[in-house]
Design a protein around this motif. Structure first.
Motif, PDB file in Angstrom:
ATOM      1  N   UNK A 373       7.009 -34.385 -10.341  1.00 57.38           N
ATOM      2  CA  UNK A 373       7.980 -35.039  -9.467  1.00 57.38           C
ATOM      3  C   UNK A 373       9.354 -34.508  -9.853  1.00 57.38           C
ATOM      4  N   UNK A 376      15.522 -33.278  -5.830  1.00 54.38           N
ATOM      5  CA  UNK A 376      16.152 -32.271  -4.995  1.00 54.38           C
ATOM      6  C   UNK A 376      17.629 -32.213  -5.371  1.00 54.38           C
ATOM      7  N   UNK A 377      18.194 -31.013  -5.378  1.00 55.14           N
ATOM      8  CA  UNK A 377      19.619 -30.899  -5.650  1.00 55.14           C
ATOM      9  C   UNK A 377      20.376 -31.204  -4.356  1.00 55.14           C
ATOM     10  N   UNK A 378      21.336 -32.143  -4.378  1.00 50.78           N
ATOM     11  CA  UNK A 378      22.013 -32.522  -3.128  1.00 50.78           C
ATOM     12  C   UNK A 378      22.576 -31.310  -2.398  1.00 50.78           C
ATOM     13  N   UNK A 381      20.177 -29.248   0.019  1.00 52.11           N
ATOM     14  CA  UNK A 381      19.472 -29.941   1.072  1.00 52.11           C
ATOM     15  C   UNK A 381      19.778 -29.354   2.441  1.00 52.11           C
ATOM     16  N   UNK A 382      18.735 -29.063   3.185  1.00 48.84           N
ATOM     17  CA  UNK A 382      18.956 -28.644   4.566  1.00 48.84           C
ATOM     18  C   UNK A 382      18.327 -29.700   5.463  1.00 48.84           C
ATOM     19  N   UNK A 388      12.133 -27.864   3.615  1.00 49.30           N
ATOM     20  CA  UNK A 388      11.698 -28.702   2.500  1.00 49.30           C
ATOM     21  C   UNK A 388      10.228 -28.457   2.167  1.00 49.30           C
ATOM     22  N   UNK A 392       8.755 -27.069  -1.360  1.00 49.84           N
ATOM     23  CA  UNK A 392       7.669 -27.732  -2.087  1.00 49.84           C
ATOM     24  C   UNK A 392       6.527 -26.755  -2.360  1.00 49.84           C
ATOM     25  N   UNK A 410       6.144 -33.232  -5.934  1.00 48.17           N
ATOM     26  CA  UNK A 410       6.723 -34.265  -5.085  1.00 48.17           C
ATOM     27  C   UNK A 410       8.234 -34.137  -5.161  1.00 48.17           C
ATOM     28  N   UNK A 411       8.855 -34.000  -4.021  1.00 47.75           N
ATOM     29  CA  UNK A 411      10.315 -33.906  -3.990  1.00 47.75           C
ATOM     30  C   UNK A 411      10.901 -35.308  -4.000  1.00 47.75           C
ATOM     31  N   UNK A 412      11.897 -35.502  -4.865  1.00 41.88           N
ATOM     32  CA  UNK A 412      12.499 -36.826  -4.984  1.00 41.88           C
ATOM     33  C   UNK A 412      13.964 -36.785  -4.584  1.00 41.88           C
ATOM     34  N   UNK A 413      14.456 -37.956  -4.227  1.00 44.89           N
ATOM     35  CA  UNK A 413      15.884 -38.075  -3.963  1.00 44.89           C
ATOM     36  C   UNK A 413      16.646 -37.800  -5.255  1.00 44.89           C
ATOM     37  N   UNK A 414      17.833 -37.211  -5.138  1.00 45.40           N
ATOM     38  CA  UNK A 414      18.626 -36.999  -6.353  1.00 45.40           C
ATOM     39  C   UNK A 414      18.890 -38.340  -7.031  1.00 45.40           C
ATOM     40  N   UNK A 415      18.801 -38.374  -8.331  1.00 43.32           N
ATOM     41  CA  UNK A 415      19.121 -39.596  -9.067  1.00 43.32           C
ATOM     42  C   UNK A 415      18.014 -40.616  -9.106  1.00 43.32           C
ATOM     43  N   UNK A 416      16.845 -40.303  -8.538  1.00 39.68           N
ATOM     44  CA  UNK A 416      15.841 -41.362  -8.480  1.00 39.68           C
ATOM     45  C   UNK A 416      15.013 -41.486  -9.755  1.00 39.68           C
TER      46      UNK A 416
END
Ligand SMILES: [Zn+2]
Lengths: 433, 142
Positions: A373, A376-378, A381-382, A388, A392, A410-416
């Motif tokens: 997991x 993603x780097x903000x 993001x496209x 995406x 992956x 698994x791609x995660x939101x930044x900071x999650x």
């Protein structure tokens, strides 16, 4: 090259190995005769000092484990009398009992000698003012760096840790040229200096940092160089070996392990089989001259690889690469050894992914599954799903290539993912039931 | 006035509570969702939305660490007759414009189609020429 001890440092590989064999043989005889622990271990392994007839024969000797130090708390592994002991250090175990290490005067001399050679190899000398900002006391860092720095005739500031603003003032006012501390403390000092309006690069003479006792990365080295102009060098050593002892030379291509002081083996942590140059595995160390607390085939639990080709600096003492994790962190997935550090290196090659990740291992039926997991780097993001999905798939592809085992990404939101101070908890293993 | 409208896109993990968390951020910003869609794939999703104050939402969400960007989209008022969608597609297709995605919403009893195309300005031109009613940013908010 400038050497602290040219006779030792300019030896050819052959000379080093010849000396190593001599020292090993002497040490094994000594331990068989005087150490209850080693005598018993060697008997159990059915090996006698006479069986050691080449350097490779060291493999006949049994391994020594961290557990042996704990089980023999406080000093049952010591050889020689109380009168010979001149110092103790104590390391607090992360679990349970601490371990106690003891030194004869010769042990301390060899330790300081090792650090003196190391510091000289990165260009430090009598003209330098070295601030030692490792903790002093039971921890080996402070005194280890201290005596090494004094031995090369540098001016030492025993600053220890804490009171960071004053540390910055000392660096500035006393024209400190080099500092020894943990990488995280160095970053803290740099930040503090910045807050105080002091530019390390412009307002101080600090140009060298010797960083250890914590894992750090090439990325951090670059960041330190870019933000402060300081050349950061890696140092290795644990209290079992004596303390911090070995650094990179100015080539920054691995830490020279002085062959007359220590003999390094890299083994497959599962099978115990020896590995060759460049192959990553567990480092096993034999201290060839240690008196009070002998260390023979000690399984360090550290993962690294060695290189024994001549270093461009002119030294033939082998080098170990920056540690890439602990054996305890090793995962076995479908029979294949996987280190979280490998996953980290691989992910770092993909610019769209951040540095935070987590490995989740599970078992579906009889099959191990691994999921990585990663945030993603903000900036990467496209707005396209297809980008995406491609990202992956690409991450899964490169992971498979470098680990030899399939991993779902698994791609995660930044900071999650949770952030950790110090050592990050990267692995969730759900297979244990 | 421009017919190019700012749309925000946010990367969302496909797990419970994630979307709600984003909705909460927007709510705290007193933002109105004018239109939104969620596209999903393989464990993650994209929330795309046209909101009343995109710049401030983006600033806040960036501060909070979200992966968020803005894109220009166009909003076409659908004719209240069958085949409206097909007609739009024909117009764009003839002009060699690719539609990346689209989603619809209802405004004052009429349907509005939000379209992300590879050439927004040209799309505006050809659609207007074909008699379509394109919304401007201002009348979206009204
Ligand atoms: Zn070298």
């Amino acid at each position: 090259m400038s050497c602290w001890n040219p006779r030792a440092e300019e030896m050819s590989l052959e000379e080093i190995q010849r000396l190593q064999f001599k020292l090993l043989k002497t040490q094994v005889y000594r331990l068989y005769s005087f150490s209850e622990f080693y005598h018993k271990r060697m008997k159990e392994a059915n090996v006698h000092p006479d069986d050691i007839n080449s350097l490779e024969d060291i493999r006949k000797l049994p391994f020594m484990y961290k557990k042996d130090l704990r089980d023999n708390y406080p000093n049952r592994l010591f050889v020689g009398g109380q009168d010979e002991l001149v110092r103790y250090h104590v390391s607090s175990g992360t679990t349970g009992k601490p371990t106690v290490v003891g030194y004869t005067q010769r042990d301390l001399d060899n330790w300081a000698e090792s650090v003196a050679r190391a510091m000289t190899s990165i260009g430090l000398g009598r003209h330098d003012t070295i601030q030692v900002s490792y903790g002093y006391g039971l921890f080996t860092g402070g005194l280890g760096a201290h005596y090494g720095a004094e031995r090369i005739g540098a001016t030492v500031i025993p600053a220890s840790t804490g009171n960071t603003e004053r540390q910055v003032e000392l660096i500035k006012d006393l024209n400190v040229t080099a500092i020894c501390c943990t990488p995280s403390y160095f970053l803290h000092i740099a930040e503090t200096a910045e807050k105080m309006g002091i530019s390390i690069e412009k307002d101080t003479k600090l140009r060298t940092a010797v960083l250890g006792a914590e894992p750090w990365t090439e990325k951090m080295r670059k960041r330190i160089k870019d933000s402060t102009g300081v050349n950061a060098y890696d140092i290795y050593g644990t209290s079992e070996l004596s303390g911090p002892m070995f650094t990179e030379c100015t080539e920054m291509n691995g830490m020279h392990i002085w062959g007359d002081i220590a003999y390094v083996e890299i083994i497959d942590p599962e099978t115990g089989e020896p590995l060759g140059p460049g192959e990553r595995g567990e480092m096993v160390i034999t201290m060839l001259q240690k008196e009070a607390l002998p260390i023979v085939r000690y399984k360090t639990g550290d993962i690294t690889a060695y290189e024994d080709s001549p270093c461009p600096c002119g030294r033939n003492h082998l080098r170990i690469e920056r540690l890439s994790g602990r054996v305890d962190d090793m995962l076995i997935i479908r029979g294949i050894n996987v280190f979280p550090s490998q996953v980290e290196y691989t992910l770092m090659t993909i610019p769209e992914l951040g540095e935070h990740f987590q490995i989740v291992v599970d078992r579906k039926g009889v099959l191990d599954t691994m999921m990585v997991r990663v945030e993603l780097k903000p900036s990467a993001f496209s707005d396209k799903l297809s980008d995406l999905i491609k990202l992956k798939k690409n991450a899964e592809y490169v992971l498979k290539n470098s680990l030899n085992v399939a991993a779902e990404v698994e791609l995660l939101e930044p900071g999650s993912l949770a952030r950790f101070e110090g050592k990050a908890k990267r692995v969730v293993d759900n297979r244990r039931d | 006035m421009s017919c190019l409208i700012d749309q925000i896109s946010v990367f969302v993990e496909n797990r419970p509570g994630k979307l709600a968390a984003i909705a909460e951020v927007m709510e705290a910003q007193m933002v109105d969702f004018l239109a939104f869609s969620i596209a999903e794939a393989d464990g993650f999703g994209l929330l795309r939305a046209v909101v009343s104050d995109p710049q401030s939402v983006v600033a806040v969400m960036k501060d909070l660490g979200y992966a968020v960007i803005t894109n220009k989209v166009i909003a076409v008022k659908m004719k209240d007759q069958p085949g409206g969608l097909k007609e739009i597609a024909n117009v764009l297709g003839t002009a060699q414009i690719n539609v990346e995605y689209g989603y619809a919403y209802t405004k004052n009893d009429s349907a509005v189609l939000i379209l992300r195309v590879d050439d927004a300005e040209k799309s505006v031109e050809v659609l207007k020429k074909a008699g379509f009613n394109l919304l401007e940013e201002e009348n979206l908010k009204a």
